[in-house]
Design a protein around this motif. Structure first.
Motif, PDB file in Angstrom:
ATOM      1  N   ARG A  24       0.827  -1.216   0.000  1.00 48.62           N
ATOM      2  CA  ARG A  24       0.000   0.000   0.000  1.00 48.62           C
ATOM      3  C   ARG A  24       0.855   1.258   0.000  1.00 48.62           C
ATOM      4  O   ARG A  24       0.450   2.282  -0.581  1.00 48.62           O
ATOM      5  N   ARG A  25       2.031   1.227   0.598  1.00 52.25           N
ATOM      6  CA  ARG A  25       2.950   2.372   0.521  1.00 52.25           C
ATOM      7  C   ARG A  25       3.344   2.652  -0.928  1.00 52.25           C
ATOM      8  O   ARG A  25       3.663   3.776  -1.286  1.00 52.25           O
ATOM      9  N   SER A  27       1.322   2.376  -3.307  1.00 51.77           N
ATOM     10  CA  SER A  27       0.033   2.692  -3.945  1.00 51.77           C
ATOM     11  C   SER A  27      -0.500   1.529  -4.778  1.00 51.77           C
ATOM     12  O   SER A  27      -1.184   1.723  -5.778  1.00 51.77           O
ATOM     13  N   PRO A  29      -3.110  -1.341  -4.838  1.00 58.83           N
ATOM     14  CA  PRO A  29      -4.335  -1.719  -4.130  1.00 58.83           C
ATOM     15  C   PRO A  29      -4.280  -3.177  -3.648  1.00 58.83           C
ATOM     16  O   PRO A  29      -4.031  -4.083  -4.435  1.00 58.83           O
ATOM     17  N   GLU A 169      10.278   2.385  -7.829  1.00 56.80           N
ATOM     18  CA  GLU A 169       9.389   2.426  -6.668  1.00 56.80           C
ATOM     19  C   GLU A 169       9.975   1.627  -5.506  1.00 56.80           C
ATOM     20  O   GLU A 169       9.900   2.038  -4.356  1.00 56.80           O
TER      21      GLU A 169
END
Length: 182
Positions: A24-25, A27, A29, A169
């Protein structure tokens, strides 16, 4: 992109929270889903986890990845949940991502042929239950990723971020969370 993290009574709390938190960090889902009749799951170390949904309510949905936390009792319960095993089998056949950590590779995936022909790892206590055990913290073989236990879950979660959201990321999160992997 949608990720499913199924849980049961006895799922390893540290692994579950680490996986969901890190994804979730990034992004990504994540649906934390209970196979139990209730959404509150009694995880390890007397920690209660509140699932977002019941697995039975989302089985028709497609997921980019299905990732199982360990915990011996939780992994055994997941292995007994026929609809989840069928969903994992379909995931494998469709060449979509799936994986597990700790006891789950050995107790959930392996007994149902989901690691057949694949190199994998798990908690060393269960290594004799894997045909192609590899003594590494995280093992990637095709669209299947496995890891060894609570202490390797941060690395495992970041490897998922890299596969699902890219190397940039993963690097961003590694720096942001002050993670220093060996």
């Amino acid at each position: 992109m949608r990720i499913l993290v199924p849980i049961a009574h006895g799922s390893e709390s540290l692994e579950t929270v680490t996986l969901v938190n890190v994804l979730r960090r990034a992004s990504i889902p994540v649906t934390l889903a209970s196979i139990e009749t209730e959404t509150v799951v009694n995880a390890t170390r007397d920690i209660r986890l509140v699932a977002d949904a019941a697995v039975s309510d989302i089985l028709r949905d497609d997921f980019d990845a299905i990732i199982l936390p360990g915990g011996e009792k939780g992994a055994e319960r997941l292995a007994q949940h026929r609809p989840l095993i069928e969903k994992l089998s379909a995931q494998r056949v469709a060449h979509r991502w799936y994986g597990a950590v700790c006891a789950a590779p050995a107790l959930t995936l392996s007994p149902h042929g989901l690691l057949d022909g694949k190199q994998a790892t798990c908690h060393p206590l269960f290594r004799d239950r894997l045909l192609h055990y590899v003594d590494q913290r995280v093992v990637l073989d095709g669209h299947c990723m496995t890891s060894q236990g609570p202490g390797t879950t941060m690395e495992f979660a970041l490897a998922w971020v890299e596969k699902l959201a890219g190397d940039a990321e993963r690097k961003r999160l590694t720096e942001e969370m002050l993670v220093h992997l060996h």
